[in-house]
Enzyme design. Structure first.
Site, PDB file in Angstrom:
ATOM      1  N   LYS A  25       0.849  -1.207   0.000  1.00 54.36           N
ATOM      2  CA  LYS A  25       0.000   0.000   0.000  1.00 54.36           C
ATOM      3  C   LYS A  25       0.875   1.244   0.000  1.00 54.36           C
ATOM      4  CE  LYS A  25      -1.912   1.982   3.953  1.00 54.36           C
ATOM      5  NZ  LYS A  25      -1.714   3.421   4.051  1.00 54.36           N
ATOM      6  N   ASN A  26       1.817   1.332   0.957  1.00 53.39           N
ATOM      7  CA  ASN A  26       2.540   2.587   1.145  1.00 53.39           C
ATOM      8  C   ASN A  26       3.533   2.864   0.031  1.00 53.39           C
ATOM      9  OD1 ASN A  26       0.985   3.062   3.333  1.00 53.39           O
ATOM     10  ND2 ASN A  26       2.494   2.371   4.831  1.00 53.39           N
ATOM     11  N   ARG A  97      -4.446   9.831   3.065  1.00 55.17           N
ATOM     12  CA  ARG A  97      -3.442  10.674   3.702  1.00 55.17           C
ATOM     13  C   ARG A  97      -2.304  10.988   2.756  1.00 55.17           C
ATOM     14  NH1 ARG A  97      -2.890  13.018   7.568  1.00 55.17           N
ATOM     15  NH2 ARG A  97      -0.673  12.744   7.426  1.00 55.17           N
ATOM     16  N   CYS A 121      -5.748  12.106  11.976  1.00 58.75           N
ATOM     17  CA  CYS A 121      -6.567  10.888  12.071  1.00 58.75           C
ATOM     18  C   CYS A 121      -6.421  10.372  13.497  1.00 58.75           C
ATOM     19  CB  CYS A 121      -6.106   9.858  11.061  1.00 58.75           C
ATOM     20  SG  CYS A 121      -4.411   9.418  11.314  1.00 58.75           S
ATOM     21  N   ARG A 126      -0.308  14.389  12.692  1.00 55.37           N
ATOM     22  CA  ARG A 126       0.280  14.132  11.374  1.00 55.37           C
ATOM     23  C   ARG A 126       0.429  15.399  10.526  1.00 55.37           C
ATOM     24  NH1 ARG A 126      -1.974   8.553   9.050  1.00 55.37           N
ATOM     25  NH2 ARG A 126       0.090   8.557   8.081  1.00 55.37           N
ATOM     26  N   PRO A 127       1.176  16.375  11.009  1.00 51.97           N
ATOM     27  CA  PRO A 127       1.428  17.604  10.229  1.00 51.97           C
ATOM     28  C   PRO A 127       2.333  17.310   9.032  1.00 51.97           C
ATOM     29  CG  PRO A 127       2.811  17.579  12.166  1.00 51.97           C
ATOM     30  CD  PRO A 127       1.909  16.392  12.294  1.00 51.97           C
ATOM     31  N   ILE A 128       2.451  18.270   8.123  1.00 53.51           N
ATOM     32  CA  ILE A 128       3.387  18.080   6.992  1.00 53.51           C
ATOM     33  C   ILE A 128       4.390  19.239   6.923  1.00 53.51           C
ATOM     34  CG2 ILE A 128       1.815  16.636   5.609  1.00 53.51           C
ATOM     35  CD1 ILE A 128       1.348  19.134   3.834  1.00 53.51           C
ATOM     36  N   ASP A 129       4.746  19.762   8.096  1.00 53.15           N
ATOM     37  CA  ASP A 129       5.696  20.881   8.117  1.00 53.15           C
ATOM     38  C   ASP A 129       7.042  20.527   7.485  1.00 53.15           C
ATOM     39  OD1 ASP A 129       5.573  19.284  10.675  1.00 53.15           O
ATOM     40  OD2 ASP A 129       7.518  20.242  10.906  1.00 53.15           O
ATOM     41  N   GLN A 130       7.474  19.280   7.619  1.00 52.55           N
ATOM     42  CA  GLN A 130       8.761  18.890   7.028  1.00 52.55           C
ATOM     43  C   GLN A 130       8.671  18.815   5.511  1.00 52.55           C
ATOM     44  OE1 GLN A 130      11.677  18.358   9.055  1.00 52.55           O
ATOM     45  NE2 GLN A 130      10.243  19.477  10.332  1.00 52.55           N
ATOM     46  N   ASP A 310       3.358   0.514  12.316  1.00 56.00           N
ATOM     47  CA  ASP A 310       2.128  -0.039  11.722  1.00 56.00           C
ATOM     48  C   ASP A 310       1.846  -1.458  12.197  1.00 56.00           C
ATOM     49  OD1 ASP A 310       2.555   1.559   8.461  1.00 56.00           O
ATOM     50  OD2 ASP A 310       1.945   2.312  10.416  1.00 56.00           O
ATOM     51  N   ILE A 332       6.410   6.731  17.539  1.00 58.75           N
ATOM     52  CA  ILE A 332       6.254   7.443  16.267  1.00 58.75           C
ATOM     53  C   ILE A 332       5.016   8.332  16.256  1.00 58.75           C
ATOM     54  CG2 ILE A 332       6.043   7.187  13.766  1.00 58.75           C
ATOM     55  CD1 ILE A 332       8.749   6.219  14.861  1.00 58.75           C
ATOM     56  N   ARG A 402      -8.935   0.053   3.395  1.00 63.09           N
ATOM     57  CA  ARG A 402      -7.994   1.054   2.895  1.00 63.09           C
ATOM     58  C   ARG A 402      -6.638   0.407   2.601  1.00 63.09           C
ATOM     59  NH1 ARG A 402      -6.300   5.638   6.080  1.00 63.09           N
ATOM     60  NH2 ARG A 402      -4.940   5.649   4.277  1.00 63.09           N
TER      61      ARG A 402
HETATM   62  C1  EPZ Z   1       3.788   6.835   6.631  1.00 62.52           C
HETATM   63  O1  EPZ Z   1       3.033   7.889   7.219  1.00 62.52           O
HETATM   64  C2  EPZ Z   1       2.813   5.693   6.435  1.00 62.52           C
HETATM   65  N1  EPZ Z   1       1.768   6.111   5.507  1.00 62.52           N
HETATM   66  C3  EPZ Z   1       2.213   5.300   7.772  1.00 62.52           C
HETATM   67  O2  EPZ Z   1       1.391   4.163   7.542  1.00 62.52           O
HETATM   68  C4  EPZ Z   1       3.344   4.893   8.720  1.00 62.52           C
HETATM   69  O3  EPZ Z   1       2.789   4.639   9.991  1.00 62.52           O
HETATM   70  C5  EPZ Z   1       4.371   6.021   8.824  1.00 62.52           C
HETATM   71  O4  EPZ Z   1       4.840   6.381   7.502  1.00 62.52           O
HETATM   72  C6  EPZ Z   1       5.582   5.623   9.655  1.00 62.52           C
HETATM   73  O5  EPZ Z   1       6.193   4.499   9.091  1.00 62.52           O
HETATM   74  C7  EPZ Z   1       2.066   6.089   4.193  1.00 62.52           C
HETATM   75  O6  EPZ Z   1       3.161   5.722   3.779  1.00 62.52           O
HETATM   76  C8  EPZ Z   1       0.959   6.501   3.276  1.00 62.52           C
HETATM   77  P1  EPZ Z   1       5.904  10.017   8.973  1.00 62.52           P
HETATM   78  P2  EPZ Z   1       3.696   9.366   7.335  1.00 62.52           P
HETATM   79  O7  EPZ Z   1       5.925  11.252   8.161  1.00 62.52           O
HETATM   80  O8  EPZ Z   1       4.516   9.622   6.134  1.00 62.52           O
HETATM   81  C9  EPZ Z   1       5.650  13.355  12.340  1.00 62.52           C
HETATM   82  C10 EPZ Z   1      -0.508   2.854   7.629  1.00 62.52           C
HETATM   83  O9  EPZ Z   1      -1.139   2.336   8.557  1.00 62.52           O
HETATM   84  N2  EPZ Z   1       5.776  14.306  11.232  1.00 62.52           N
HETATM   85  O10 EPZ Z   1       7.092   9.107   8.973  1.00 62.52           O
HETATM   86  O11 EPZ Z   1       2.617  10.317   7.663  1.00 62.52           O
HETATM   87  C11 EPZ Z   1       4.323  12.613  12.280  1.00 62.52           C
HETATM   88  O12 EPZ Z   1       3.292  13.368  12.893  1.00 62.52           O
HETATM   89  C12 EPZ Z   1      -0.011   4.266   7.780  1.00 62.52           C
HETATM   90  O13 EPZ Z   1      -0.217   2.301   6.531  1.00 62.52           O
HETATM   91  C13 EPZ Z   1       5.891  15.664  11.520  1.00 62.52           C
HETATM   92  O14 EPZ Z   1       5.857  16.087  12.668  1.00 62.52           O
HETATM   93  O15 EPZ Z   1       4.637   9.152   8.593  1.00 62.52           O
HETATM   94  C14 EPZ Z   1       4.621  11.335  13.011  1.00 62.52           C
HETATM   95  O16 EPZ Z   1       4.482  11.554  14.389  1.00 62.52           O
HETATM   96  C15 EPZ Z   1      -0.369   4.851   9.141  1.00 62.52           C
HETATM   97  N3  EPZ Z   1       6.011  16.534  10.486  1.00 62.52           N
HETATM   98  C16 EPZ Z   1       6.081  11.068  12.672  1.00 62.52           C
HETATM   99  O17 EPZ Z   1       6.628  12.316  12.215  1.00 62.52           O
HETATM  100  C17 EPZ Z   1       6.031  16.123   9.167  1.00 62.52           C
HETATM  101  O18 EPZ Z   1       6.143  16.970   8.268  1.00 62.52           O
HETATM  102  C18 EPZ Z   1       6.298  10.046  11.572  1.00 62.52           C
HETATM  103  O19 EPZ Z   1       5.536  10.452  10.480  1.00 62.52           O
HETATM  104  C19 EPZ Z   1       5.936  14.737   8.908  1.00 62.52           C
HETATM  105  C20 EPZ Z   1       5.813  13.846   9.944  1.00 62.52           C
END
Ligand code: EPZ
Length: 423
Positions: A25-26, A97, A121, A126-130, A310, A332, A402
């Site tokens: 999926k991812n 997402r 969710c 889950r912000p996207i500031d990075q 996950d 995480i 999903r």
């Molecule tokens: C991906 O989410 C996966 N989703 C998630 O899978 C998975 O849990 C996660 O990576 C960690 O492995 C997809 O690939 C579509 P992150 P993502 O950015 O990219 C914080 C599932 O069940 N963060 O690595 O959103 C964030 O809030 C889903 O398949 C910021 O603060 O994960 C989190 O606490 C659930 N700012 C941590 O980092 C940002 O700009 C890790 O998030 C980005 C992230």
């Protein structure tokens, strides 16, 4: 009014036999937007027939791409040359997402993107500031107006990007934007998940030059023209593989999972062995057998190659009937324990202290009516239902759809008494 669809499981059956894991999926939700970058049609294989892929297809078609998608075959052909807009609508972003990846892909191809912020969710903000920090580092002007990210760049220029945390989505988005930027981009503190490597391989198959994927420093040398020359098959789903392994152990079964990549599963395999299960690895298959009682363990979720967040939820279900006390630390996401409250209805004994859950093993869970609160919580409840005594009804099955293709068919083929009802 028709009753809501729910999954019905009569627990206690040992899972036995062989099952093939679906495509990831991812990785799929990252590689599908990457087809926007290609000047030639792309053929993608081994795609899972799941809601997130359907939403990805709808998104590409909304943008104007021609998409031929055969869900049964997992085969997709994308001709992105006809894309004529660079905005993604809110209703599509609400359903997936990973819509944020269209920021990087559309910026790289057209120099502009308008994408609503993905909603939070049940597992956290889950912000996207990075992601935004990365786009700005590449020279994009990025504003957020009324919950929508508006980005422009003419052109994107390669730069150094230092991520504050090893964010999977942030790494993917910057790779997409950097793929057609002028010059080289170096991403420091990059995520190392298997789907990061899969995306790098796909970009390189189109003529990009990505080096270091799978390590915490990734270099992308931007290439003005990317062109797909051959079909690309996405890697198998690491988290579905893990869910099937955990279910095999939970039912004291004997299951062989084929079409998987055992090296992606090492953190889970180590924990299953520590619990007393048997795990046998082959080139592209894993066999999990479990006969005796399971010992309780401690695990902490980490970025890859650590224990995947996950799989925290399905694993915590397995630990509910392990002998002794288990400790789960979720590092995480800030609120990824909601499934535990549902499992308490089934007799689980859990105490939660902020990011730590302490699980006291009980001899047996009993079936109950429970609600999935997110995708992997749903998977955890399926595992709990498979091992419980009696019948479990799981509501909100749309969450499970999903990320898992034909999950109940897969479990039924292994001997589970599982079905969907709507009456
Ligand atoms: C991906 O989410 C996966 N989703 C998630 O899978 C998975 O849990 C996660 O990576 C960690 O492995 C997809 O690939 C579509 P992150 P993502 O950015 O990219 C914080 C599932 O069940 N963060 O690595 O959103 C964030 O809030 C889903 O398949 C910021 O603060 O994960 C989190 O606490 C659930 N700012 C941590 O980092 C940002 O700009 C890790 O998030 C980005 C992230």
């Amino acid at each position: 009014m028709a009753q809501e669809e729910r999954m019905l499981i009569v627990g206690g059956e040992r899972l036995e036999g062989t099952v093939r894991v679906s495509g990831g999926k991812n990785t799929s939700v990252a590689i599908i937007p990457a087809t926007i970058l290609s000047s030639t049609p792309c053929v993608i294989e081994n795609l899972p027939n799941i809601e997130d892929v359907h939403v990805s297809v709808e998104t590409l078609r909304y943008l104007g791409a021609r998409v031929d998608w055969d869900p049964a075959e997992g085969l997709m052909q994308v001709d992105a040359s006809s894309i004529n807009r660079t905005d993604v609508p809110l209703d599509l972003c609400r359903r997936m997402r990973a819509s944020s990846y269209y920021i990087g892909a559309l910026l790289a191809r057209f120099g502009r993107a308008q994408v609503p912020l993905p909603g939070g969710c049940d597992i956290g903000r889950r912000p996207i500031d990075q992601h935004i920090k990365g786009m700005r580092a590449l020279g994009a002007r990025v504003d957020t107006q009324r919950g929508t990210v508006i980005a422009e760049a003419d052109p994107l220029v390669g730069a150094d990007v230092f991520l504050d945390m090893a964010t999977v989505g942030g790494t993917i988005n910057v790779m997409l934007a950097a793929s057609r930027a002028q010059g080289t981009t170096t991403i420091y503190n990059a995520a190392k998940e298997p789907h990061i490597v899969d995306l790098a391989n796909f970009l390189n198959s189109m003529g990009c030059r990505v080096k270091g994927a799978g390590t915490d420093v990734i270099r992308v040398r931007g290439t003005q023209t990317l062109a797909s020359r051959r079909p690309y098959a996405v890697i198998p789903d690491q988290i579905e593989t893990g869910t099937l392994m955990i279910a095999a152990a939970a039912t004291h079964g004997d299951v062989t999972i084929t079409g998987c990549i055992p090296t992606h599963m090492e953190a889970l395999t180590a924990k299953l062995l520590e619990m007393g299960a048997k795990v046998y690895e082959h080139d592209d298959s894993i066999r999990v057998r479990s006969l005796g009682a399971h010992r309780g363990v401690t695990f902490k979720t980490q970025v890859y190659p650590g224990f995947p967040t996950d799989l925290q939820q399905p694993m915590s279900a397995l630990l509910c009937t392990a002998t002794g006390t288990s400790t789960v630390v979720e590092n995480i996401f800030e609120s990824r324990f909601r499934h535990l409250a549902e499992m308490e209805r089934m007799g689980a004994r859990v105490r939660i202290f902020e990011q730590t859950a302490v699980i006291e093993g009980v001899p047996m869970l009993h079936g109950a009516a429970v609600e999935a609160t997110d995708l992997r919580a749903g998977a955890a409840l399926v595992v709990a239902g498979l091992m419980a005594q009696g019948t479990t009804e799981i509501y909100n099955t749309h969450f499970i759809d999903r990320g898992y293709e034909n999950l109940e068919q897969k479990f039924a083929s292994l001997g589970a008494r599982i079905s969907r009802v709507r009456e």
